[in-house]
Design an enzyme around this catalytic site. Sequence first.
Site, short mmCIF file in Angstrom:
data_model
loop_
_atom_site.label_atom_id
_atom_site.label_comp_id
_atom_site.label_asym_id
_atom_site.label_seq_id
_atom_site.Cartn_x
_atom_site.Cartn_y
_atom_site.Cartn_z
CB CYS A 1 -0.87 -7.82 18.32
SG CYS A 1 -1.60 -7.31 16.75
CB CYS B 1 -3.67 -4.79 18.90
SG CYS B 1 -2.41 -3.92 17.97
CE LYS C 1 -6.31 -6.39 4.49
NZ LYS C 1 -5.83 -7.55 5.20
CE LYS D 1 -4.55 2.99 12.07
NZ LYS D 1 -4.70 2.18 13.24
CB CYS E 1 2.03 -5.85 16.04
SG CYS E 1 0.84 -4.55 16.21
CG HIS F 1 -3.10 -4.09 13.82
ND1 HIS F 1 -1.87 -4.28 14.39
CD2 HIS F 1 -2.88 -3.88 12.50
CE1 HIS F 1 -0.94 -4.19 13.45
NE2 HIS F 1 -1.53 -3.95 12.30
CG HIS G 1 -0.37 -0.09 2.51
ND1 HIS G 1 0.50 0.86 2.98
CD2 HIS G 1 -0.48 -1.00 3.50
CE1 HIS G 1 0.89 0.56 4.19
NE2 HIS G 1 0.32 -0.60 4.54
CG HIS H 1 4.13 -1.34 2.15
ND1 HIS H 1 3.05 -2.10 1.78
CD2 HIS H 1 4.27 -1.52 3.48
CE1 HIS H 1 2.57 -2.73 2.84
NE2 HIS H 1 3.29 -2.39 3.88
N1 MSP Z 1 7.85 -6.52 8.49
C1 MSP Z 1 7.88 -5.43 9.38
C2 MSP Z 1 9.15 -4.66 9.24
C3 MSP Z 1 10.41 -5.42 9.47
S1 MSP Z 1 11.82 -4.48 9.16
C4 MSP Z 1 13.07 -5.36 9.77
C5 MSP Z 1 6.69 -4.52 9.09
N2 MSP Z 1 6.15 -4.63 7.89
S2 MSP Z 1 4.86 -3.83 7.38
O1 MSP Z 1 4.67 -4.29 6.04
O2 MSP Z 1 3.79 -3.99 8.28
O3 MSP Z 1 5.16 -2.32 7.45
C6 MSP Z 1 6.27 -1.75 6.93
C7 MSP Z 1 6.31 -0.25 6.97
O4 MSP Z 1 5.13 0.35 6.46
C8 MSP Z 1 6.54 0.34 8.35
O5 MSP Z 1 7.66 1.20 8.28
C9 MSP Z 1 5.29 1.14 8.60
O6 MSP Z 1 5.56 2.29 9.35
C10 MSP Z 1 4.89 1.51 7.20
N3 MSP Z 1 3.51 1.95 7.12
C11 MSP Z 1 2.38 1.21 7.29
N4 MSP Z 1 1.32 2.05 7.16
C12 MSP Z 1 1.73 3.31 6.91
C13 MSP Z 1 1.13 4.52 6.62
N5 MSP Z 1 -0.18 4.67 6.61
N6 MSP Z 1 1.92 5.57 6.31
C14 MSP Z 1 3.29 5.47 6.24
N7 MSP Z 1 3.89 4.33 6.52
C15 MSP Z 1 3.17 3.27 6.99
O7 MSP Z 1 6.35 -3.73 9.94
#
Ligand code: MSP
Length: 512
Positions: free
Chosen positions: A141, A158, A309, A306, A144, A161, A33, A36
Amino acid sequence: MTRFSEKITESNKKNRKWVYVTTPIYYVNADPHLGHAYTNICADVFARFKRLEGKNVFFLTGTDEHGQKIARTAKKTGISPSSFVDTTVKSFRRLNKKLNISNDDFIRTTQQRHITAVKAFLKQIRESNDVYKGTYKGLYCVDCERFYTEKDAVNGMCPIHNSSLEEIEEENYFFRLSKYQDTLLNQYRENPSLIRPKKRRKEILNRIKQGLDDISISRASVDWGIPLPWDEDQTVYVWVDALTNYLSGIGYPHEKFQKFWPADVHLLGKDILWFHTTIWHSLLLSAGFSLPNVFAHGWLKVEEEKMSKSLGNIVDPIAMAETYGTDVLRYYLLQNTTFGEDGSFSTKGLLQARNNDLADDLGNLLNRELIMISRYFEGRIPSPAREKEVDTEIISSLKQKKEICTSMESLAFSQALQEIWKRIREINKYINTTKPWQLAEKGKNERLSTVIYKIAEALCVLSSYLYPFIPTTAKTIVKALGLDTNKIGANQWRDLIPGTSIHAHRKILFPH
Ligand code: MSP
């Protein structure tokens, strides 16, 4: 196993030729999304900036493929976790391609090189006497992939979430996190760049001061993971597994990893800062490695809500880039949010940025210049003659890159873009002041040639500032001026040779 002393890695840091930049590795349980996409774009901008500075850059991203969350999602779809991750990883690779992310490697935690590294790393930590067996009882969780205390939970749910927490009691291995409390506090006080921005460092410091409990680093009831090297009945806790990617991605346990270590910056979201500082830094201290810098960005909301899903407002960055263009998305995400702060995304905002900044300010500038070169000089770069003060000034103020570089160095991307756009507006002002169309009324003349040449020179300098942010657009500009797109960089204006044919535009930049 070789132990690499602090001393070696510290001196490494000072003399090294490499810049090592990372993003988090993403869970492959769902499609990527906007969050990422955001970190990957920011890391890409920094990596491209450093490469332009002539640095050797190693830019790592990848996917986090073990753990309960992935195993459960795979089970729901009725396929094995390993086939599941082999399929879902594709959308993350597609995202990087679509967004023009220039990563040098892509690490997957299911790759053998990573599994070998995790086992070696854990052995090293155990050899430091930092691992013991105990019983874990607490709340977990799965979304997380982390434990929560009663105190952290919000009404038993959590805090991130808002989903119910699972009660877990199992015998597993612990890491002596508590042992590192004072060392961490000292390191963070002495070396502020270990945690940025400042307000996040303060949060972490305050939390550490409240005391650190040892953490569980293995799971007895999770099969989808890397077996512990000394007890195959347990798998490595998915966060310890994931964090080790920053070492496995650069070749650890082979000594060549030292060429890159420590990372110049791990970029990540604020929600996972604790893992990347307190936990990761302690694990590294235990293994005898020096510490990487960490920078946490904020979260992006979507239309002030926010992104989730359940609200059905997840933004698909691939679709966004396909609809509005990769460079438009890259520009908007970085321009609209102060890096480190929370930000917001809206299609209206994206279109405004596209129309005002990209199309009107930048696109028009290039179009005007190309049209004038075609019309007044048969499509060839004219020869500059004697400069007036106004010409010297525009170019010298444009070449002042200190503010831009300082902002880029401190990851203040929106500030750097403000500086760049200030310069774009100055060039547009120069055109309006010198009025080449009036000069052209007298036919070809030296003054007209000089002004048109200076605009081309300005565009050339500008393209090197733009390149980290909007690489395709920057290359379009350079190509249009008849220059080599592979040589894009601060001094490329020197290659601007009078008489060279321009590539008069087939496609307008950012058409309305
Ligand atoms: N797998 C772990 C990270 C391990 S690193 C050794 C993880 N993955 S994740 O896919 O859930 O999230 C990755 C990143 O996406 C995190 O840095 C998180 O802050 C970021 N984001 C998730 N939602 C976000 C927003 N709405 N806005 C900006 N970044 C966000 O955590």
